[in-house]
Motif scaffolding. Sequence first.
Motif, PDB file in Angstrom:
ATOM      1  N   ARG A 283       0.825  -1.217   0.000  1.00  0.00           N
ATOM      2  CA  ARG A 283       0.000   0.000   0.000  1.00  0.00           C
ATOM      3  C   ARG A 283       0.857   1.263   0.000  1.00  0.00           C
ATOM      4  O   ARG A 283       0.384   2.324  -0.421  1.00  0.00           O
ATOM      5  CB  ARG A 283      -0.922   0.012   1.223  1.00  0.00           C
ATOM      6  N   ILE A 284       2.074   1.191   0.511  1.00  0.00           N
ATOM      7  CA  ILE A 284       2.916   2.393   0.573  1.00  0.00           C
ATOM      8  C   ILE A 284       4.133   2.288  -0.344  1.00  0.00           C
ATOM      9  O   ILE A 284       5.144   2.946  -0.119  1.00  0.00           O
ATOM     10  CB  ILE A 284       3.352   2.704   2.013  1.00  0.00           C
ATOM     11  N   ALA A 285       4.006   1.490  -1.396  1.00  0.00           N
ATOM     12  CA  ALA A 285       5.136   1.344  -2.321  1.00  0.00           C
ATOM     13  C   ALA A 285       5.555   2.682  -2.915  1.00  0.00           C
ATOM     14  O   ALA A 285       6.745   2.912  -3.176  1.00  0.00           O
ATOM     15  CB  ALA A 285       4.771   0.359  -3.429  1.00  0.00           C
ATOM     16  N   GLY A 286       4.607   3.592  -3.139  1.00  0.00           N
ATOM     17  CA  GLY A 286       4.940   4.888  -3.733  1.00  0.00           C
ATOM     18  C   GLY A 286       5.147   5.998  -2.728  1.00  0.00           C
ATOM     19  O   GLY A 286       5.356   7.149  -3.124  1.00  0.00           O
ATOM     20  N   ILE A 287       5.092   5.689  -1.429  1.00  0.00           N
ATOM     21  CA  ILE A 287       5.271   6.692  -0.376  1.00  0.00           C
ATOM     22  C   ILE A 287       6.692   6.608   0.166  1.00  0.00           C
ATOM     23  O   ILE A 287       7.129   5.542   0.624  1.00  0.00           O
ATOM     24  CB  ILE A 287       4.251   6.488   0.753  1.00  0.00           C
ATOM     25  N   LEU A 288       7.426   7.702   0.064  1.00  0.00           N
ATOM     26  CA  LEU A 288       8.831   7.740   0.493  1.00  0.00           C
ATOM     27  C   LEU A 288       9.594   6.512   0.005  1.00  0.00           C
ATOM     28  O   LEU A 288      10.198   5.780   0.782  1.00  0.00           O
ATOM     29  CB  LEU A 288       8.913   7.854   2.017  1.00  0.00           C
ATOM     30  N   PRO A 289       9.571   6.248  -1.305  1.00  0.00           N
ATOM     31  CA  PRO A 289      10.167   5.013  -1.828  1.00  0.00           C
ATOM     32  C   PRO A 289      11.660   4.901  -1.585  1.00  0.00           C
ATOM     33  O   PRO A 289      12.207   3.794  -1.557  1.00  0.00           O
ATOM     34  CB  PRO A 289       9.847   5.076  -3.327  1.00  0.00           C
ATOM     35  N   GLU A 290      12.359   6.036  -1.391  1.00  0.00           N
ATOM     36  CA  GLU A 290      13.805   5.994  -1.140  1.00  0.00           C
ATOM     37  C   GLU A 290      14.130   6.018   0.350  1.00  0.00           C
ATOM     38  O   GLU A 290      15.294   5.940   0.728  1.00  0.00           O
ATOM     39  CB  GLU A 290      14.482   7.169  -1.841  1.00  0.00           C
ATOM     40  N   GLY A 291      13.117   6.131   1.191  1.00  0.00           N
ATOM     41  CA  GLY A 291      13.330   6.017   2.630  1.00  0.00           C
ATOM     42  C   GLY A 291      13.710   7.289   3.355  1.00  0.00           C
ATOM     43  O   GLY A 291      14.113   7.228   4.523  1.00  0.00           O
ATOM     44  N   GLN A 292      13.591   8.452   2.717  1.00  0.00           N
ATOM     45  CA  GLN A 292      13.907   9.690   3.441  1.00  0.00           C
ATOM     46  C   GLN A 292      12.889   9.941   4.551  1.00  0.00           C
ATOM     47  O   GLN A 292      11.741   9.531   4.455  1.00  0.00           O
ATOM     48  CB  GLN A 292      13.913  10.905   2.498  1.00  0.00           C
ATOM     49  N   GLY A 293      13.327  10.647   5.583  1.00  0.00           N
ATOM     50  CA  GLY A 293      12.416  11.175   6.579  1.00  0.00           C
ATOM     51  C   GLY A 293      12.108  12.623   6.228  1.00  0.00           C
ATOM     52  O   GLY A 293      12.958  13.337   5.684  1.00  0.00           O
ATOM     53  N   VAL A 294      10.886  13.070   6.533  1.00  0.00           N
ATOM     54  CA  VAL A 294      10.427  14.395   6.135  1.00  0.00           C
ATOM     55  C   VAL A 294       9.901  15.138   7.355  1.00  0.00           C
ATOM     56  O   VAL A 294       9.206  14.560   8.200  1.00  0.00           O
ATOM     57  CB  VAL A 294       9.315  14.289   5.068  1.00  0.00           C
ATOM     58  N   GLY A 308      11.544   0.125   8.970  1.00  0.00           N
ATOM     59  CA  GLY A 308      11.996  -1.007   8.175  1.00  0.00           C
ATOM     60  C   GLY A 308      10.927  -2.038   7.893  1.00  0.00           C
ATOM     61  O   GLY A 308      11.070  -2.835   6.961  1.00  0.00           O
ATOM     62  N   ALA A 309       9.854  -2.032   8.677  1.00  0.00           N
ATOM     63  CA  ALA A 309       8.779  -3.000   8.486  1.00  0.00           C
ATOM     64  C   ALA A 309       7.653  -2.465   7.606  1.00  0.00           C
ATOM     65  O   ALA A 309       6.662  -3.165   7.392  1.00  0.00           O
ATOM     66  CB  ALA A 309       8.210  -3.425   9.843  1.00  0.00           C
ATOM     67  N   GLY A 310       7.784  -1.233   7.109  1.00  0.00           N
ATOM     68  CA  GLY A 310       6.762  -0.677   6.247  1.00  0.00           C
ATOM     69  C   GLY A 310       5.645   0.033   6.988  1.00  0.00           C
ATOM     70  O   GLY A 310       4.536   0.172   6.453  1.00  0.00           O
ATOM     71  N   ARG A 311       5.921   0.493   8.200  1.00  0.00           N
ATOM     72  CA  ARG A 311       4.969   1.352   8.896  1.00  0.00           C
ATOM     73  C   ARG A 311       5.186   2.798   8.480  1.00  0.00           C
ATOM     74  O   ARG A 311       6.303   3.197   8.167  1.00  0.00           O
ATOM     75  CB  ARG A 311       5.133   1.237  10.409  1.00  0.00           C
ATOM     76  N   LEU A 312       4.127   3.597   8.525  1.00  0.00           N
ATOM     77  CA  LEU A 312       4.258   5.043   8.443  1.00  0.00           C
ATOM     78  C   LEU A 312       4.185   5.603   9.847  1.00  0.00           C
ATOM     79  O   LEU A 312       3.321   5.210  10.641  1.00  0.00           O
ATOM     80  CB  LEU A 312       3.140   5.649   7.590  1.00  0.00           C
ATOM     81  N   ALA A 343      -5.074   8.260  -1.768  1.00  0.00           N
ATOM     82  CA  ALA A 343      -5.317   6.897  -2.235  1.00  0.00           C
ATOM     83  C   ALA A 343      -5.012   5.848  -1.171  1.00  0.00           C
ATOM     84  O   ALA A 343      -5.337   4.669  -1.358  1.00  0.00           O
ATOM     85  CB  ALA A 343      -4.467   6.615  -3.481  1.00  0.00           C
ATOM     86  N   LEU A 344      -4.415   6.243  -0.067  1.00  0.00           N
ATOM     87  CA  LEU A 344      -4.004   5.269   0.940  1.00  0.00           C
ATOM     88  C   LEU A 344      -5.192   4.623   1.630  1.00  0.00           C
ATOM     89  O   LEU A 344      -5.197   3.424   1.909  1.00  0.00           O
ATOM     90  CB  LEU A 344      -3.105   5.951   1.976  1.00  0.00           C
ATOM     91  N   GLY A 345      -6.220   5.403   1.924  1.00  0.00           N
ATOM     92  CA  GLY A 345      -7.369   4.875   2.640  1.00  0.00           C
ATOM     93  C   GLY A 345      -7.133   4.817   4.138  1.00  0.00           C
ATOM     94  O   GLY A 345      -6.039   5.124   4.622  1.00  0.00           O
ATOM     95  N   PRO A 346      -8.138   4.425   4.901  1.00  0.00           N
ATOM     96  CA  PRO A 346      -7.999   4.358   6.362  1.00  0.00           C
ATOM     97  C   PRO A 346      -6.914   3.365   6.776  1.00  0.00           C
ATOM     98  O   PRO A 346      -6.674   2.357   6.097  1.00  0.00           O
ATOM     99  CB  PRO A 346      -9.389   3.900   6.834  1.00  0.00           C
ATOM    100  N   VAL A 347      -6.273   3.653   7.879  1.00  0.00           N
ATOM    101  CA  VAL A 347      -5.225   2.784   8.400  1.00  0.00           C
ATOM    102  C   VAL A 347      -5.499   2.514   9.875  1.00  0.00           C
ATOM    103  O   VAL A 347      -6.240   3.238  10.532  1.00  0.00           O
ATOM    104  CB  VAL A 347      -3.823   3.409   8.237  1.00  0.00           C
ATOM    105  N   CYS A 348      -4.885   1.466  10.385  1.00  0.00           N
ATOM    106  CA  CYS A 348      -4.908   1.170  11.816  1.00  0.00           C
ATOM    107  C   CYS A 348      -3.561   1.556  12.417  1.00  0.00           C
ATOM    108  O   CYS A 348      -2.516   1.354  11.790  1.00  0.00           O
ATOM    109  CB  CYS A 348      -5.177  -0.317  12.050  1.00  0.00           C
ATOM    110  N   PHE A 349      -3.603   2.078  13.615  1.00  0.00           N
ATOM    111  CA  PHE A 349      -2.375   2.482  14.303  1.00  0.00           C
ATOM    112  C   PHE A 349      -2.030   1.470  15.383  1.00  0.00           C
ATOM    113  O   PHE A 349      -2.905   0.938  16.062  1.00  0.00           O
ATOM    114  CB  PHE A 349      -2.546   3.874  14.917  1.00  0.00           C
ATOM    115  N   GLU A 350      -0.729   1.220  15.532  1.00  0.00           N
ATOM    116  CA  GLU A 350      -0.256   0.257  16.516  1.00  0.00           C
ATOM    117  C   GLU A 350       0.344   0.902  17.756  1.00  0.00           C
ATOM    118  O   GLU A 350       0.317   0.301  18.829  1.00  0.00           O
ATOM    119  CB  GLU A 350       0.808  -0.657  15.892  1.00  0.00           C
TER     120      GLU A 350
END
Length: 440
Positions: A283-294, A308-312, A343-350
């Motif tokens: 779902r986040i393949a196109g979000i920060l694809p190079e791994g920068q922090g903003v 590293g696990a693909g969390r935002l 396009a991400l849609g609702p997410v659950c937070f951990e």
Amino acid sequence: MVLGPRHHDINDGKGIVMGQDGVISLWDQTAQERPFESVTLPATVDLAIVGGGYTGLSTALHAAEAGLSAHVIEAHDIGHGGSGRNVGLVNAGVWMPPSAVLAALGPDRGPRFLRRFADGPAMVFDLIERHQIRCEATRTGTIHAAHAPAGLRDLSARWRDWAQMGEPVDLLDADAMAQKLGSRRYMGGLLDHRAGTVNPMGYARGLARAARAAGAGISTGVRVTGLEQTGAGWRVQTDAGPITARAVVLGTNAYTDTLWPGLKRSFTPIWYFQLATEPLGARIAGILPEGQGVWDTAPVMRSIRRDGAGRLIIGSMGRVHGDTTRGLSQRWAQRELARMFPALGPVCFEEAWDGQIAMTPDHLPRVHELAPSLYTPIGYNGRGITTGTIFGQAIAGLLTGRDAAALPLPITSFAPVASAPMMRRVYALGFAAQQFLRSL
């Protein structure tokens, strides 16, 4: 690793009240570097260090490598304060733009300070490599994002400052920014190739491991209750007994308490909160694809990064209100992610957590000599990873014979910030109001 929804670090006005499992942040739960057993306090050392965060651990590591007997005393666990609650951006420089630093520090100190802090990320990543610290380190840079035309003008000026110094920074237009972030939320940005990201708790625990390997001692769960000057240095009182030391370093920064009278009033503490999603996979393949922090230029700053696990992980100034499933902060995070990534849609937070930042009136850190052979670097203004590491090395150098002129900043006496108590309340109200307005 599967994480359940939690909210940690609720403050009741009397101190930190932890979650039932004792976890203080996502980073505490996911760091590959694990906690270790505390050791007994020695009777005497060359250097006693109060606080087991970046400052204290860097001081211990570099002092031990230089041949001093050093011992860290931490009231909770390693990284319990700001180090384990950090965003994890390894940034160069300080809060102020380079031209403002030069104007504030002058033609002698200013360039040396900028050089030291421009090299700060390289120092951090060199330590990570040398000691094989497992902290999900990335070196693809960080991006300061322009939230409005005024923000873009500010970033353009910063870019010119750094470019004149020959530093590897790029000014991104709106299209380039959108490509890096995966969103057209911002008007542009400043990409700093020197910088990167880490799991901040992993970095703190890795520094602790390296310090112990170099010969430093670390005691956790031990609170320092008093400091008494003696003829040979200092008698450090703790709830586990006394320890005598030739010198003492207070590495407590925003988590400074009443141990040294008045010191906690020398800065304005503000809160910064973060929420982490579940791993989002493709779902986040196109979000920060190079791994920068903003992080952005908005007056109430926001940050966004991946782990590293693909969390935002999204954050802003203020406290956590509610938890991962309900409440103001959870609604704020859902709305902000929806605005940024429709396009991400609702997410659950951990995970949801917050921590404190020590802000100074001029946004520059300080090095105080509180009394003979008693030092504290303080007021990091949200740049704890590089600043704490740099100051730890610098203080260790001072205590092993280096000239005080080699410090990044001149040693000063501390002075209370008269407006700090009032501004703390003003900020708290303002940040809560901003959360409410942005959650609508």
